[in-house]
Design an enzyme around this catalytic site. Structure first.
Site, PDB file in Angstrom:
ATOM      1  CB  SER A 129      -0.868   0.002   1.263  1.00 34.27           C
ATOM      2  OG  SER A 129      -1.546   1.234   1.398  1.00 34.27           O
ATOM      3  CE1 TYR A 144      -3.863  -2.167   5.358  1.00 33.48           C
ATOM      4  CE2 TYR A 144      -3.315   0.100   4.795  1.00 33.48           C
ATOM      5  CZ  TYR A 144      -3.743  -1.160   4.418  1.00 33.48           C
ATOM      6  OH  TYR A 144      -4.042  -1.415   3.099  1.00 33.48           O
TER       7      TYR A 144
END
Ligand SMILES: NC(=O)c1ccc[n+]([C@@H]2O[C@H](COP(=O)([O-])OP(=O)(O)OC[C@H]3O[C@@H](n4cnc5c(N)ncnc54)[C@H](OP(=O)(O)O)[C@@H]3O)[C@@H](O)[C@H]2O)c1
Length: 252
Positions: free
Chosen positions: A144, A157
């Site tokens: 990501s 995350y």
């Protein structure tokens, strides 16, 4: 046709919904036979039907990637069903919460790491043994832009995705001499169930993309082209890269 995947096989995790579903169908459209994995077997059967409609083979192998033994069995079952493995797309992942770091429960940190990092460790070990012995393969780890930047309120995350990028680079260097390439796909804001509450409102999540180049969210289909590129011979000299597909978010 360097982008052609005819005769190749791919295992895609998180293929029941969102980005993974689009990637599985997109790789099949490019010619590959696909092993589809996630926990929801009924949704995987829908994707299987779509891929079979394209004239490609698709097998459904339900698995929970937070279970180490299930990850190893998934690669074994893929090899049993498809004969060999050319492309591994480690896409299953996410985070079900956000909040201030000072209020983070350590169990939450561990949960995110188990889903986003440990799963890829197990799948890369199992598939990597096969690919390095065979002398070819392309691993695509879905990280990501959160792994390339700071991520306030999403620290676990972000850290998990940064670990995925680091693992990608290390494995690219370890496996290059065996003909196995390892790259990370780093999506920016992409409309899926994962972040539905951020884009489903009246402003369609405009604030999140205000500072990036294209100033809009991605559709899942916009992750397909870069993934076919990384899977195919079109990227034969590309390894150890973190390819940001983010509308220019990391260009700021
Ligand atoms: N959407 C974005 O903006 C964005 C941006 C950057 C990176 N990403 C990354 O892209 C990947 C896909 O995200 P998405 O947005 O498509 O999310 P999504 O729509 O929530 O889909 C997640 C997929 O992962 C599967 N999955 C979740 N937990 C699993 C588990 N324990 N075992 C096996 N499969 C599991 C889900 O299937 P089941 O529920 O059927 O198991 C589903 O197929 C993730 O790694 C995410 O971090 C997304």
């Amino acid at each position: 046709m360097t982008f052609d995947l005819t005769g190749k096989t791919a295992l895609v995790t998180g293929a029941s919904r969102g980005i993974g579903r689009a990637l599985a169908v997109g790789l099949a459209r490019a010619g590959a036979d696909i092993a589809l994995s996630a926990r929801d077997e009924a949704l995987l059967r829908e994707v299987q039907a779509e891929i079979e409609g394209l004239g490609r083979k698709a097998v459904v192998l339900p698995a929970d990637v937070t279970d180490a033994a299930a990850c190893h069995a998934l690669v074994d079952d893929t090899l049993a069903a498809l004969g060999h493995l050319d492309v591994l797309v480690n896409n299953a992942g996410g985070s079900s919460f956000m909040g201030p770091f000072t209020e983070l429960r350590f169990s939450g940190w561990e949960k995110v790491m188990r889903l986003n990092v440990d799963s890829i460790v197990h799948l890369c070990q199992a598939a990597g043994r096969h690919m390095t012995a065979r002398g070819s393969g392309s691993v695509i780890n879905v990280a990501s832009v959160a792994g390339l930047t700071g991520t306030p309120l999403l620290a676990p995350y972000g850290a998990s995705k940064a670990a995925v990028v680091s693992l990608t680079r290390s494995l690219a260097l370890e496996w290059g001499e065996y003909g196995v390439r390892v790259n990370a796909l780093c999506p920016g804001w992409t409309r899926t169930d994962l972040n539905r509450e951020l884009w489903a409102g009246a402003d369609e999540g405009a604030a999140f993309v205000a500072n990036q180049g294209l100033k809009r969210w991605a559709g899942v289909e916009e992750m397909v082209g870069p993934t076919v590129f990384l899977a195919s011979d079109a990227s034969s000299y590309v390894t150890g890269q973190a390819l940001a597909v983010d509308g220019g978010q990391t260009a700021t």
